[in-house]
Scaffold this active site. Structure first.
Site, PDB file in Angstrom:
ATOM      1  N   ASP A 113       0.856  -1.189   0.000  1.00  0.00           N
ATOM      2  CA  ASP A 113       0.000   0.000   0.000  1.00  0.00           C
ATOM      3  C   ASP A 113       0.895   1.243   0.000  1.00  0.00           C
ATOM      4  O   ASP A 113       1.631   1.475   0.960  1.00  0.00           O
ATOM      5  CB  ASP A 113      -0.891  -0.028   1.248  1.00  0.00           C
ATOM      6  CG  ASP A 113      -1.992   1.016   1.220  1.00  0.00           C
ATOM      7  OD1 ASP A 113      -2.020   1.810   0.265  1.00  0.00           O
ATOM      8  OD2 ASP A 113      -2.806   1.052   2.158  1.00  0.00           O
ATOM      9  N   ASP A 124      -3.048   2.538  -5.997  1.00  0.00           N
ATOM     10  CA  ASP A 124      -1.954   2.615  -5.020  1.00  0.00           C
ATOM     11  C   ASP A 124      -1.798   1.367  -4.154  1.00  0.00           C
ATOM     12  O   ASP A 124      -1.117   1.410  -3.132  1.00  0.00           O
ATOM     13  CB  ASP A 124      -2.121   3.849  -4.129  1.00  0.00           C
ATOM     14  CG  ASP A 124      -3.429   3.839  -3.347  1.00  0.00           C
ATOM     15  OD1 ASP A 124      -4.277   2.970  -3.609  1.00  0.00           O
ATOM     16  OD2 ASP A 124      -3.597   4.705  -2.471  1.00  0.00           O
ATOM     17  N   GLU A 125      -2.416   0.254  -4.550  1.00  0.00           N
ATOM     18  CA  GLU A 125      -2.226  -0.952  -3.750  1.00  0.00           C
ATOM     19  C   GLU A 125      -2.331  -2.209  -4.612  1.00  0.00           C
ATOM     20  O   GLU A 125      -3.012  -2.231  -5.639  1.00  0.00           O
ATOM     21  CB  GLU A 125      -3.232  -1.017  -2.594  1.00  0.00           C
ATOM     22  CG  GLU A 125      -4.673  -1.039  -3.016  1.00  0.00           C
ATOM     23  CD  GLU A 125      -5.625  -1.156  -1.838  1.00  0.00           C
ATOM     24  OE1 GLU A 125      -5.369  -1.967  -0.924  1.00  0.00           O
ATOM     25  OE2 GLU A 125      -6.648  -0.451  -1.844  1.00  0.00           O
TER      26      GLU A 125
END
Length: 373
Positions: A18, A118-119
């Site tokens: 993350d 974003d992960e």
């Protein structure tokens, strides 16, 4: 579940990566002078100067109660005495950085599953030979590579399954690494509040509280039948109950094809001016075209989405017999659908406009859009 299968599942080494406060951190690396200030990345609606919502913030802004989803005006009030920086979201910039990071993760894992900009989950079982100590060395190397190449920090959870890996990645933010081995799963989960489980929002947490379920340990001991009745879903109850007991056999899923791409935007004023609406629509079309091209996808169905001044929703769609991707085709189809809408709804003023493409098809063996056509 057989002992053999349970052993194979428990042998897995899964990481959830993350990127910390992604949009705001991207802005920090673009302009280091703002790094020690509260940063608020905004999704402006452009209806008035400060209308819109907060997309994300850095941790300093969060200390003052500013979080994603609140209005920009509320964020300004909370930060009025704190020399904060407010910036418009720059999605093209964030996507380019995300692509670079995801390529790093993909190249350093057995399997890779991106779940948002974003992960991502990565399976490191083979590379680590099911050894968590070696797995930790692998994720520390990945973490260093992301920082060296993009100057971004990330938080990583390493565990035998996806649900615990995700919880672990949030355990020691920012820039933390949390490793939960097979014999540590229940001790890690038990004291945590139930809201730490993915999928538990305010409404579900209230249901759990009413059942006197406050921690994950409480949930693990709960009656599945009572839980099913309260949640109104046996499937959901089983999911929460399993996660609380460290049971999760969901694999890291590679190469998922998205079912659709869509974008929507609020216009500066309510209007029927086709040129004004198309100007905004064409910008959204370029985002759609970027997504299609990046994922090597074409589409057969396209939908124009209209929200009028009374917040009523309309949709105009068209389906082609052949796969499409060319930006001119997208623009022309949208122009035709918008003209048709304005002609049919001759007294309707447009407040928001959007575009959606669906019925997506993978382009096989094509290295560029030009070759495809």
């Amino acid at each position: 579940m057989s002992n053999f299968l349970m052993k194979k599942i428990s042998d897995r080494v899964i990481a959830h990566v993350d990127i910390d406060y992604f949009y705001a951190q991207c802005e920090e690396i673009r302009n280091p002078a703002i790094k020690n200030k509260p940063i608020v990345v905004c999704q402006y609606s452009n209806r008035t100067k400060d209308s819109g919502a907060v997309a994300t913030t850095n941790y300093l802004a969060r200390k003052y109660g500013v979080k994603s989803g609140i209005s920009i005006i509320m964020a300004q009030n909370l930060l009025k005495n704190h020399d904060a920086t407010f910036l418009p979201a720059d999605h093209d910039y964030y996507e380019k950085i995300s692509d670079s990071i995801m390529n790093i993760l993909k190249s350093h894992s057995d399997k890779f599953e991106q779940v948002s900009i974003d992960e991502a989950f990565i399976d490191l079982t083979k590379k680590s030979k099911s050894n968590f100590d070696f797995g930790k060395k692998l994720i520390l190397n990945i973490k260093s590579k992301i920082f060296d190449e993009q100057n971004l920090t990330c938080s990583i959870g390493l565990a035998p399954n996806k649900s615990i890996a995700k919880i672990a990645s949030d355990f020691n933010k920012p820039a933390g690494v949390t490793v939960i081995k097979n014999n540590e799963m229940l001790n890690f989960l038990n004291p945590l509040p139930v809201r730490k489980i993915y999928g538990v929002g305010k409404k579900t947490e209230k249901i759990f509280t009413d059942l006197n379920i406050n921690t994950i340990a409480d949930l693990s001991k709960s009656n599945l039948e009572s839980l099913s009745k309260k949640l109104g879903s046996k499937k959901l109850a089983v999911y929460f109950h399993n996660v609380s007991n460290a049971i999760d056999d969901e694999p890291v899923i590679e190469n998922q094809t998205k079912e659709q791409f869509s974008y929507i935007k609020t216009l500066k004023t309510n209007t029927r001016d086709i040129k004004e609406i198309l100007t905004e629509l064409y910008q959204l079309n370029h985002k759609i075209h970027y997504d299609l091209n990046k994922n090597q996808l074409s589409f057969k169905s396209i939908s124009l989405i209209i929200i009028d001044e009374n917040l009523r929703a309309y949709s105009k769609s068209k389906t082609s017999d052949h796969p499409l991707q060319n930006i001119k085709y997208i623009d022309n189809l949208c122009s035709d659908l918008l003209s048709e809408f304005l002609k049919t709804e001759n007294k309707t003023y447009v407040r928001r406009v959007g575009i959606k493409v669906s019925n997506l098809i993978k382009i096989q063996g094509q290295t560029s859009l030009k070759k495809f056509f």
